[in-house]
Scaffold this active site. Sequence first.
Site, short mmCIF file in Angstrom:
data_model
loop_
_atom_site.label_atom_id
_atom_site.label_comp_id
_atom_site.label_asym_id
_atom_site.label_seq_id
_atom_site.Cartn_x
_atom_site.Cartn_y
_atom_site.Cartn_z
N GLU A 364 40.25 43.93 43.06
CA GLU A 364 40.08 45.04 42.09
C GLU A 364 38.70 44.97 41.42
O GLU A 364 38.55 45.34 40.25
CB GLU A 364 41.19 45.04 41.03
CG GLU A 364 42.59 45.12 41.60
CD GLU A 364 42.94 46.49 42.14
OE1 GLU A 364 42.03 47.24 42.51
OE2 GLU A 364 44.14 46.80 42.21
N THR A 366 35.28 42.14 41.71
CA THR A 366 35.08 40.76 41.28
C THR A 366 34.72 40.72 39.79
O THR A 366 34.30 41.72 39.21
CB THR A 366 33.93 40.10 42.07
OG1 THR A 366 32.70 40.74 41.71
CG2 THR A 366 34.14 40.21 43.56
#
Length: 381
Positions: A364, A366
Amino acid sequence: MPATRHLPTPESADLIALTREIAAKELTPRVDAAERTGTFPREVFATLGEAGLLSLPYPGRYGGGDQPYEVYLQVLEEIGAVWASVGVGVSVHALSCFPLLAFGTDEQRARWLPDMLSGTRLGAYCLSEAHAGSDPAAMRAKAVRDGDSYVLNGAKAWTTHGGEADFYTVMARTSDEGARGISCFHVPADTPGLEFDRPEDKMGLMGSTTATVRLVDARIPADHLIGQEGQGLSIALAGLDAGRLGIAAVATGLAQGALDAAVAYAREREAFGKPIIDHQGLAFVLADMDAAVESARATYLAAARLKDAGHPYGRHASIAKLVATDNAMKVTTDAVQVLGGAGYTRDFPVERYMREAKVMQIFEGTNQIQRLVISRHLARR
């Protein structure tokens, strides 16, 4: 120890109680074996769907639970505290439904959303490619218009539920105009030309199937385009704001589970004639773990309340994802340390928690990307 929660309605309190009951009866007895063998727990998702927990943040007119994100995320946290793979799966399913609700036509919503939110279906979200993770605008998968159809070709990497899902929300390139050349598509799982690689052999979240999705002359009707041509990247990024809150909630649950295991062990294990929790050096480690869990929870709830109120929340979603997942990594690592040699064995779940926490700093977006998002918001102030 269950988290103390301030919930907006009696109904939401009942939802938390229901989630805890299902987690205790259905998830806890299965989690260890499934994570050891890499078994995808489809029956668990069916149970959650039957209870209405797969569609909580969506409108009731389409079969959703009409719950605010403030409540939905706390349900996710409760699931994540017991089985992170399932918590991530619920979050990904919600993310895969978002583009249709937010950008689909009334006809598309009426045709597909009731089935997608019925609790019997599971979605997947296809954005990343092997060479296009943090930079999704570099994607190469293509969708070419051919009469009343689009023909899709390419490979989408790191797909949660790849080969398990009933539908795929796919981002593919419809022109060579860089970020403005990407479009969003609804692709049913039975589409000819939709193929799946062998699932990835991962470090953690073994109960969550992750696989590359291959599109080989996959033909879908033209009315499966969601939004307008060229709108796909903005759709994807809008969805990721909500998805980041889901991961923040699951990470907080994972950290809570690790804290609970560490405290329980520290109360029982004795050294130098007393429980190790009574030794200040270790007690302070536990106190820091507790503070990290509570701060993560407060951060994701603050972002959720902004979203529920209709305010911009992108920066706060990135902060929540960053704080919650970094804290989860620290808390789970400390839980292993509290248990000492026992924590390094598979006789206790904390080593699994530590392995599971690592990926939450990666997917989602880093945590380096979260810092980039936050700093760019600050630069525009």
